[in-house]
Design an enzyme around this catalytic site. Structure first.
Site, PDB file in Angstrom:
ATOM      1  N   SER A  74      22.791  10.101  31.187  1.00 58.49           N
ATOM      2  CA  SER A  74      24.221   9.938  30.881  1.00 58.49           C
ATOM      3  C   SER A  74      24.639  11.060  29.936  1.00 58.49           C
ATOM      4  O   SER A  74      23.799  11.603  29.204  1.00 58.49           O
ATOM      5  CB  SER A  74      24.439   8.597  30.167  1.00 58.49           C
ATOM      6  OG  SER A  74      25.719   8.568  29.549  1.00 58.49           O
ATOM      7  N   TYR A 127      22.855   1.581  24.031  1.00 58.40           N
ATOM      8  CA  TYR A 127      22.929   2.390  25.255  1.00 58.40           C
ATOM      9  C   TYR A 127      22.663   3.863  24.943  1.00 58.40           C
ATOM     10  O   TYR A 127      21.854   4.522  25.613  1.00 58.40           O
ATOM     11  CB  TYR A 127      24.308   2.208  25.890  1.00 58.40           C
ATOM     12  CG  TYR A 127      24.480   2.919  27.205  1.00 58.40           C
ATOM     13  CD1 TYR A 127      24.026   2.354  28.391  1.00 58.40           C
ATOM     14  CD2 TYR A 127      25.111   4.160  27.276  1.00 58.40           C
ATOM     15  CE1 TYR A 127      24.192   3.002  29.607  1.00 58.40           C
ATOM     16  CE2 TYR A 127      25.285   4.817  28.482  1.00 58.40           C
ATOM     17  CZ  TYR A 127      24.829   4.236  29.647  1.00 58.40           C
ATOM     18  OH  TYR A 127      24.989   4.889  30.841  1.00 58.40           O
TER      19      TYR A 127
HETATM   20  C1  BGC Z   1      28.584   4.870  30.904  1.00 58.65           C
HETATM   21  C2  BGC Z   1      30.006   4.634  31.361  1.00 58.65           C
HETATM   22  C3  BGC Z   1      30.943   5.642  30.727  1.00 58.65           C
HETATM   23  C4  BGC Z   1      30.423   7.062  30.829  1.00 58.65           C
HETATM   24  C5  BGC Z   1      31.248   8.061  30.032  1.00 58.65           C
HETATM   25  C6  BGC Z   1      28.220   6.302  31.160  1.00 58.65           C
HETATM   26  O1  BGC Z   1      26.909   6.561  30.828  1.00 58.65           O
HETATM   27  O2  BGC Z   1      27.716   3.983  31.560  1.00 58.65           O
HETATM   28  O3  BGC Z   1      30.410   3.320  31.022  1.00 58.65           O
HETATM   29  O4  BGC Z   1      32.211   5.566  31.350  1.00 58.65           O
HETATM   30  O5  BGC Z   1      29.088   7.134  30.395  1.00 58.65           O
HETATM   31  O6  BGC Z   1      31.497   7.636  28.720  1.00 58.65           O
END
Ligand code: BGC
Length: 269
Positions: A156, A169
């Site tokens: 991410s 996260y």
């Molecule tokens: C998340 C999303 C988010 C994106 C940008 C991703 O890793 O799971 O919820 O929209 O990052 O912030």
């Protein structure tokens, strides 16, 4: 061979975790369209997994669906056994399964922290460890690929961008970043190619609420001006696992419309 022919995955076997929806589903389909047979792992959405399977079959490839929790060692082993038994020895592994549990820091229960780390980070470790073991048992198949095996983690932008209210996260994705690079360093000489893709805001179930509440606000964080589609990431992954990317190793490929470019500075901060 022409330079672009190397994007073909003809005859290779792929395993994609979390492939019942979103980026995982699109990736499974893209890999099939590029010529791979695909194991579609899912956790709870069997219907979604079957829809992914139908897309694989529509692309003229074989596939199977397999339930399994990536944070459980025995489930992960079973997924690879199933893949070998039904489709063949695996060449490509996409560690995609991931979740988000958003909480203000002081409200975050240990369980909220643990669950996200278990699936996003420990799951990635277990899947990659099993992948490396299986690649080594299989041996090279030079007619199919220049690498013994390829691993891509779905990370991410939040492996780099801090994220208030989602420390669990962001920490899991920061962990995936160094897991990927450490693994790449360790297994590169064995011809196992390891990379990540780092998506930005992609229209999937994980951020559905945020998109409904404020798509404009999200778009303002994206210099390229649009929220991504799962296919935007699936195409990148199909390329990353192909021989066209044979010299890309230990890299986190940001596919985010520029979200990681400090967009707050567009008008000079
Ligand atoms: C998340 C999303 C988010 C994106 C940008 C991703 O890793 O799971 O919820 O929209 O990052 O912030």
């Amino acid at each position: 061979m022409s330079m672009t022919e190397a994007i073909s995955l003809d005859g290779q076997i792929a395993l994609v975790t979390g492939a019942s929806s979103g980026i995982g589903a699109a990736t499974a389909q893209a890999l099939a369209e590029a010529g791979a047979d695909v194991l579609v792992n899912y956790h709870s959405d069997e219907e979604g997994a079957k829809a992914t399977l139908a897309a694989i079959q529509a692309a003229g490839r074989r596939g199977i669906v397999a339930r399994g929790d990536v944070s459980r060692e025995d489930d992960v082993r079973r997924l690879f056994d199933l893949c070998e038994g039904e489709l063949g020895e695996v060449d490509i592994v996409v560690s995609n399964a991931g979740i988000q549990i958003d909480r203000a820091f002081t409200d975050m229960e240990l369980a909220d922290w643990q669950k996200v780390i278990d699936i996003n980070l420990t799951g990635a470790f277990l899947v990659a460890r099993e992948a490396v073991r299986r690649f080594e048992e299989k041996g090279m198949r030079p007619e199919l690929s220049r690498a013994l095996g390829k691993i891509v983690f779905n990370s991410s932008v939040h492996e780099r961008i801090p994220w208030a209210g989602r420390a669990n996260y962001a920490a899991s994705k920061g962990g995936v970043s160094l897991l990927m690079r450490s693994l790449a360093q360790e297994v590169g000489r064995r011809k196992i190619r390891v990379n990540s893709v780092a998506p930005g805001a992609i229209a999937t179930a994980i951020n559905e609420e945020e998109r409904e509440e404020g798509a404009e606000e999200i778009r303002s964080l994206i210099p390229y001006g649009r929220i991504g589609e799962p296919e935007d990431i699936a195409r990148v992954i199909a390329w990353l696992v192909s021989d066209a990317a044979d010299y890309v190793h230990g890299h986190s490929l940001f596919a985010d419309g520029g979200m990681a470019l400090y967009p707050g500075f567009i008008d000079n901060g």
